[in-house]
Each structure stands twice: as C-alpha cells, then as structure tokens.
Design an enzyme around this catalytic site. Structure first.
Site, PDB file in Angstrom:
ATOM      1  N   MET A 105       0.855  -1.186   0.000  1.00  0.00           N
ATOM      2  CA  MET A 105       0.000   0.000   0.000  1.00  0.00           C
ATOM      3  C   MET A 105       0.889   1.235   0.000  1.00  0.00           C
ATOM      4  O   MET A 105       1.640   1.479   0.955  1.00  0.00           O
ATOM      5  CB  MET A 105      -0.910   0.008   1.224  1.00  0.00           C
ATOM      6  CG  MET A 105      -1.910   1.149   1.237  1.00  0.00           C
ATOM      7  SD  MET A 105      -3.154   1.056  -0.091  1.00  0.00           S
ATOM      8  CE  MET A 105      -4.112  -0.350   0.442  1.00  0.00           C
ATOM      9  N   GLY A 106       0.835   1.994  -1.092  1.00  0.00           N
ATOM     10  CA  GLY A 106       1.593   3.229  -1.175  1.00  0.00           C
ATOM     11  C   GLY A 106       0.769   4.403  -0.696  1.00  0.00           C
ATOM     12  O   GLY A 106      -0.395   4.256  -0.302  1.00  0.00           O
ATOM     13  N   CYS A 107       1.332   5.592  -0.755  1.00  0.00           N
ATOM     14  CA  CYS A 107       0.610   6.769  -0.270  1.00  0.00           C
ATOM     15  C   CYS A 107      -0.567   7.125  -1.172  1.00  0.00           C
ATOM     16  O   CYS A 107      -1.468   7.854  -0.762  1.00  0.00           O
ATOM     17  CB  CYS A 107       1.556   7.961  -0.135  1.00  0.00           C
ATOM     18  SG  CYS A 107       2.305   8.485  -1.676  1.00  0.00           S
ATOM     19  N   THR A 108      -0.563   6.623  -2.405  1.00  0.00           N
ATOM     20  CA  THR A 108      -1.680   6.898  -3.312  1.00  0.00           C
ATOM     21  C   THR A 108      -2.616   5.712  -3.463  1.00  0.00           C
ATOM     22  O   THR A 108      -3.557   5.766  -4.249  1.00  0.00           O
ATOM     23  CB  THR A 108      -1.159   7.291  -4.704  1.00  0.00           C
ATOM     24  OG1 THR A 108      -0.396   6.207  -5.244  1.00  0.00           O
ATOM     25  CG2 THR A 108      -0.291   8.533  -4.628  1.00  0.00           C
ATOM     26  N   GLY A 109      -2.374   4.631  -2.733  1.00  0.00           N
ATOM     27  CA  GLY A 109      -3.261   3.478  -2.804  1.00  0.00           C
ATOM     28  C   GLY A 109      -2.515   2.173  -3.002  1.00  0.00           C
ATOM     29  O   GLY A 109      -1.296   2.100  -2.797  1.00  0.00           O
TER      30      GLY A 109
END
Length: 380
Positions: free
Chosen positions: A353-357
């Site tokens: 899970m990255g900061c954008t999803g």
C-alpha cells in the site's frame, strides 16, 4: 370571479415588471417538519431564500408565515402531499428530509470547498444507485454529469475519489469513453496526476463532479457543511441535492435534519437552478446518450466477476527477490489476484500500500514486463 381574475392578471404583470420576466414562475416546495432545529429554522430558511424569480410553497404543520402553506400533520403526510403536488405539476421541485428513494436513484450534493471557495458536486450523497459498489459509482458518474449540465456546465470535469473500487470504476468509465460516451476527466493536483482524487483535491474542489459511493459522499457532505460548527448545525453549502436516476421523474432535493437555515435556503436556490436548467430534460437526454454507447454492457461486465483460473489459484511464489519497483493503478479488490497472475508468469511479486493506494511490488528489472502482463490480464 372576474374581479379575481383581473386582480391576478395585474399582479402577474406587476411581478413580471419587477423580475424582468413574464414567464410563469416555478413553484419550489419545502417540507417544514422534522428538523432538529425546529419549524422556526425552516421558516427562517424560506425567508432567506425569498426571490421574485420563484414562489415558495411550504408543506407541514400550521404556522404563521407569509408563504403559501399546504397543511400536513406529520412527515409521512407531508411526503404524500409533496408527491401529489409534484406529480400534478403544481410544484416544479421540492426540498425535504429523511426521504426514501428507490434503488437506482441517489442524490447529487453541492458544496463550497474550503481550499479556494470553489463549488463542487458530490456524486452521490444519499440513496443508492446500485447494490454493487463499483456499479453504483459508475452510475453516480452519469448522474453527477447530468446535474452539472443542468447547472450550466456543458463539459464538466470528473474525478474519482480514491476509495475501494476506484480503479475498477476508472476502467469501466474508460470503456464507456472508448465506446463514444464523451466526458472530461479532471487531473489531480498531486504530482502524479490522474483522475483518481486524493483528499487534497477534494478540499480544493479540483473536479466539477467528485464521484464516490453514497456513504462516503454523505460523510463528505457533513464535513463540508458543518466543519465550522462542531457538527450540530450545517451552515455551508446547498444540501444533499436532487435524487437522480434513469426514469425517475420527480425533482426531490434532500437536506439533513441538522441543516441550518442558510443551507436550506441554498437548497431552495439549488432547486430553482435545476428547474431553470430543465433537469428533467437533461436526465432524459443524458441517459439516452449514455445508453447509445453500450452502457448496459459496461454495467453487466462489472457484475460478472472474472474467476481466477485454476492455474493462477495454484501458482506458487517464484524465488524471493528484492522488490523496490512498484506498479500502481490496481484496485485493492484485485490486488491479490494481480500478484497471483505475476507468480503464474514466473515473476516474484508482493502486494503493498503506497501513499496513493494499492501497489504491486516487483524488482526494478521486472517493472515493464510485469506492467505489460497486468495490462493484458485486465488489472490495469
């Protein structure tokens, strides 16, 4: 009788001179029972919304008011009377609260975003366009575009809030565009851009139409409307908006029982804007247009879940590698299947899970190949 007719005619002439228009004035209804702030709050809203361009008709308990009042003892009676007046064309639109729409109809909220004071539509805020979350958001997009057009935006920009299912919604909308349905995506203000919105974009009002599910939209409406009051009194915005759905013919706008007089007054003005923009005609035209571009086929594809193949289900992870490359744009609901698809093709991958999803992580050397596989497998 003839004196009354002459008097009414003279009054209409005088009002026409005052308003600058001799067209028949719309009648906007407002049910006045059920507010957490009392009937007085509703009456204050009517006074705030008073205009020479439309008439306000109140529906509810007997009250001391300058406006026409259709008496109704309780909420149920008020809604029944409201429906009768709308169906008979006596009312052009009506504002109410705590009203149940059929499945397939949901409301388009209108807010003023705090970042730069820009208006934005939230599609949707109450009701349910479908029992399937992704399908619902696709349908919400069409409903939001329709309302934006009724408000005078001929080519409204659309953004999809970054919630579960957002990437599936984007794929479905891309398919609609490929089929010839024309609309314009917005571009996120974040550095990586795209039509999927983060919270920053919503605060700035980046899209004309912010697409989300109704429960999230409802929370957004409450935050935008009551963030300065601690939540007990909605003071900003235009309310939760009109119920929009294919074949639905009533112009009913929703407010909350916590809505204050300024929001209710704006909701009355919102209703007038929609009547002026011929919302019923816009609904008919927009759904005729989208249906001509394989809308049903796109919707049906969302309800036919792609079964994972036995080969993919039994795939074993290849030897572990350092995964510093990432691939975004995959919906969280598809994340595990995407990893399995890469394992099947002998590429080691992990979900993350990255900061954008959601992201699929692979080695830097495998990013291009893995991206191509995921595109071919319809995960991107």
């Amino acid at each position: 009788m003839s004196k009354n007719i002459i008097a009414e005619a003279l009054l209409e002439i005088a009002e026409g001179i005052e308003s600058g228009s001799f067209a028949k004035k719309p009648k906007i209804g407002l049910t006045i029972s059920g507010s957490e702030h009392g009937v007085e709050n509703m009456l204050e809203a009517a006074v705030l919304a008073k205009s020479p361009h439309y008439d306000i008709v109140l529906i509810g308990p007997k009250a001391d008011t300058e406006f026409e009042l259709v008496e109704a003892d309780d909420d149920e009676a008020a809604h029944k009377k409201m429906e009768e007046l709308l169906d008979s064309k006596y009312l052009d639109a009506c504002i109410t609260m705590h009203y149940n729409f059929p499945i397939g109809v949901s409301t388009i909220g209108r807010v003023v975003t705090p970042g730069i004071g820009k208006e934005m539509l939230i599609a949707t805020t109450t009701g349910s366009s479908s029992m399937n979350r992704v399908e619902s958001m696709v349908r919400n997009t069409v409903a939001g575009i329709t309302v934006a057009k009724a408000l005078g935006k001929e080519n409204p920009t659309v953004g999809i809030l970054n919630v579960d299912g957002a990437r599936q919604v984007e794929k479905a909308l891309n398919n609609l565009r490929a089929n010839g349905y024309e609309f314009e995506y917005t571009e996120s203000k974040r550095s990586d851009g795209g039509a999927v919105l983060r919270g920053n974009d919503v605060l700035q009002g980046v899209p004309d139409v912010c697409v989300t599910d109704s429960l999230t939209g409802n929370i957004l409406m409450k935050m935008f409307s009551a963030f300065t009051t601690g939540g007990s009194y909605e003071s900003v915005g235009y309310g939760y908006g009109p119920g929009i759905g294919e074949g639905y013919d009533r112009t009913v706008l929703i407010i909350s029982r916590a809505s204050g007089a300024p929001v209710i007054a704006n909701a009355i003005k919102y209703a007038y804007d929609l009547v002026l923009g011929d919302i019923k005609d816009k609904v008919q035209k927009e759904y005729t247009e989208v249906n001509s571009h394989c809308y049903d086929a796109v919707i049906d594809s969302l309800n036919t879940k792609k079964p994972a193949s036995e080969e993919a289900a039994e795939a074993e992870a290849p030897p572990k590698e350092v995964v510093t490359g990432s691939i975004s744009g995959i919906d969280i609901l598809d994340l595990d299947d995407a990893v399995q698809a890469l394992w099947k093709n002998k590429i080691y991958a992990e979900s993350g899970m990255g900061c954008t999803g959601p992201i699929v992580m692979v080695s830097e050397a495998n990013v291009l190949n893995a991206t191509e596989i995921l595109e071919n497998e319809d995960f991107l």
